[in-house]
Design a protein around this motif. Structure first.
Motif, short mmCIF file in Angstrom:
data_model
loop_
_atom_site.label_atom_id
_atom_site.label_comp_id
_atom_site.label_asym_id
_atom_site.label_seq_id
_atom_site.Cartn_x
_atom_site.Cartn_y
_atom_site.Cartn_z
N LEU A 95 4.32 18.25 -6.14
CA LEU A 95 5.18 17.18 -6.68
C LEU A 95 4.76 15.82 -6.11
CD1 LEU A 95 7.58 16.92 -8.66
CD2 LEU A 95 9.07 16.78 -6.65
N ARG A 96 4.08 15.83 -4.98
CA ARG A 96 3.64 14.57 -4.36
C ARG A 96 2.70 13.78 -5.26
NH1 ARG A 96 3.19 17.33 1.64
NH2 ARG A 96 5.38 16.95 2.17
N ILE A 97 2.02 14.46 -6.18
CA ILE A 97 1.18 13.75 -7.15
C ILE A 97 2.06 12.81 -7.97
CG2 ILE A 97 -0.24 14.01 -9.24
CD1 ILE A 97 -1.11 16.76 -8.10
N PHE A 98 3.15 13.36 -8.50
CA PHE A 98 4.04 12.56 -9.37
C PHE A 98 4.85 11.56 -8.55
CE2 PHE A 98 2.97 16.46 -11.55
CZ PHE A 98 2.56 15.98 -12.79
N ARG A 99 5.17 11.94 -7.32
CA ARG A 99 5.86 10.99 -6.44
C ARG A 99 4.96 9.79 -6.14
NH1 ARG A 99 10.35 12.24 -3.47
NH2 ARG A 99 9.60 11.36 -1.51
N TYR A 100 3.69 10.07 -5.94
CA TYR A 100 2.74 8.99 -5.68
C TYR A 100 2.78 7.97 -6.83
CZ TYR A 100 -1.64 6.41 -5.29
OH TYR A 100 -2.56 5.41 -5.22
N TYR A 101 2.68 8.47 -8.05
CA TYR A 101 2.70 7.55 -9.19
C TYR A 101 4.05 6.84 -9.31
CZ TYR A 101 -1.84 9.35 -10.45
OH TYR A 101 -3.16 9.69 -10.41
N LEU A 154 -4.44 -0.34 -4.22
CA LEU A 154 -4.80 1.08 -4.27
C LEU A 154 -5.81 1.42 -3.18
CD1 LEU A 154 -4.99 1.54 -8.13
CD2 LEU A 154 -3.06 1.91 -6.62
N ILE A 155 -5.71 2.65 -2.69
CA ILE A 155 -6.57 3.07 -1.59
C ILE A 155 -7.76 3.85 -2.14
CG2 ILE A 155 -6.65 4.58 0.46
CD1 ILE A 155 -3.64 3.63 0.82
N THR A 198 -8.92 12.04 -6.04
CA THR A 198 -8.29 13.23 -5.44
C THR A 198 -7.08 13.67 -6.26
OG1 THR A 198 -8.98 12.40 -3.28
CG2 THR A 198 -7.37 14.16 -3.28
N LEU A 199 -6.27 12.73 -6.68
CA LEU A 199 -5.09 13.07 -7.48
C LEU A 199 -5.49 13.71 -8.80
CD1 LEU A 199 -3.23 9.83 -6.56
CD2 LEU A 199 -2.23 12.07 -6.22
N LYS A 200 -6.54 13.18 -9.41
CA LYS A 200 -7.03 13.75 -10.68
C LYS A 200 -7.45 15.20 -10.49
CE LYS A 200 -8.69 9.71 -13.25
NZ LYS A 200 -9.85 8.95 -13.71
N LYS A 201 -8.09 15.44 -9.34
CA LYS A 201 -8.63 16.76 -9.05
C LYS A 201 -7.53 17.83 -9.02
CE LYS A 201 -10.10 17.59 -4.74
NZ LYS A 201 -10.89 17.29 -3.52
N TYR A 202 -6.33 17.45 -8.57
CA TYR A 202 -5.25 18.44 -8.40
C TYR A 202 -4.22 18.43 -9.52
CZ TYR A 202 -6.95 19.18 -3.67
OH TYR A 202 -7.72 19.48 -2.59
N LYS A 247 0.84 -1.20 0.00
CA LYS A 247 0.00 0.00 0.00
C LYS A 247 0.87 1.25 0.00
CE LYS A 247 -4.24 -1.62 2.13
NZ LYS A 247 -4.90 -1.86 3.44
N LEU A 248 0.34 2.30 -0.64
CA LEU A 248 1.00 3.59 -0.64
C LEU A 248 0.03 4.59 -0.02
CD1 LEU A 248 3.48 5.20 -1.49
CD2 LEU A 248 2.49 5.45 -3.76
N GLN A 249 0.30 4.98 1.21
CA GLN A 249 -0.61 5.86 1.94
C GLN A 249 0.03 7.19 2.27
OE1 GLN A 249 -3.72 4.71 4.37
NE2 GLN A 249 -2.80 2.78 5.01
N PHE A 250 -0.71 8.25 2.04
CA PHE A 250 -0.27 9.57 2.50
C PHE A 250 -0.33 9.61 4.02
CE2 PHE A 250 -1.21 10.76 -1.86
CZ PHE A 250 -0.32 11.79 -2.10
#
Length: 265
Positions: free
Chosen positions: A166-172, A183-184, A190-194, A150-153
């Protein structure tokens, strides 16, 4: 599959032992932090070694000078000193809190509290600390998340993205660390939104560098496809391509996004 073997390996590295010795001789507490521990638990070796220090930056410099260790201090205002031991670079950062962070900019205050230092980090798997004795301090269950792919903020995802887009791209990118990421719920929306907003805050060059790092992960296809079987591309790729086209950023189109197309076809 957890692999503690390489945590032992990490602590057995000469330059890392030397680093711990130098600070422990001065009765100062330092711990390895972040990516090197995450990668060790995933059974991988790391080039980048980050160190968290319960030591003020001036004191870090004094100790390095005393032991004749070469260093660079261009990130001094963020409490970071880069020490070079046996050709290995260590980014040593004083424990800190990030205040009024927005976009990519932050004000900082130093702290003595390891947990507060952990709270400013992006994902649970990047917020683990390793002592010289091999004890892992894990305030947000990063080990469990690695075990469960899992990848959790840490904290609220909306807030964490707005602090640093940049956390958007780091997430991917970090999805590429797992063979089968779990995936959570709600993250993708949320990522799409930003995503569109992120281009106002991030330079093209920064985005390109982050995307290029994806190619070095173990399972890059997870970063590029929401469904690998039917080659369904992730939303961020099309948006980034449009942005690079609109801003005429040829380097990003020809030396970066075209690599994804090659991987796809």
């Amino acid at each position: 599959k957890m692999n503690n073997y390489s945590v032992v390996n990490l602590l057995d590295t000469y330059s890392i032992k030397r680093l711990f010795d130098i600070f422990e001789n001065e009765s100062k507490e330092v711990r390895l932090v972040g990516g090197c521990i995450r990668d060790a638990l995933l059974g991988k070796e790391t080039k980048d070694i980050d160190v968290a220090a319960k030591v003020q930056p001036d004191e870090i410099i004094r100790i390095l000078d005393k032991h004749k260790i070469q260093y660079e201090n261009f990130a001094y205002k963020y409490g970071s000193i880069i020490a070079i031991i046996e050709d290995q670079k260590f980014q040593i950062t004083t424990l800190r809190e990030d205040i009024n962070q927005r976009g990519r900019h932050t004000n900082i205050i130093f702290t003595d509290d390891w947990k507060k230092d952990a709270e400013r980090r992006d994902f649970t798997i990047n917020a683990m600390y390793l002592s010289s004795e091999g004890t892992i301090k894990d305030y947000f269950n990063g080990r469990r998340d690695i075990a469960e792919s899992k990848l959790q903020f840490i904290g609220n995802i909306d807030e964490r993205i707005q602090e640093d887009y940049l956390r958007i791209f780091r997430y991917y990118r970090f999805l590429g660390k797992y063979e089968k990421p779990q995936l959570i719920d709600g993250y993708e929306e949320t990522l799409k939104k930003y995503c569109q907003e992120s281009y106002s805050y991030l330079s093209n060059d920064l985005i390109r560098q982050e995307i290029l790092k994806i190619f070095n992960t173990s399972f890059p296809l997870n970063s590029f496809f929401s469904n690998i079987n039917n080659k369904e591309k992730r939303y961020w790729i099309e948006l980034t391509k449009n942005h690079f086209t609109k801003t005429q950023y040829d380097l990003g189109l020809n030396k970066c996004l075209n690599k994804i197309d090659l991987l796809v076809n």
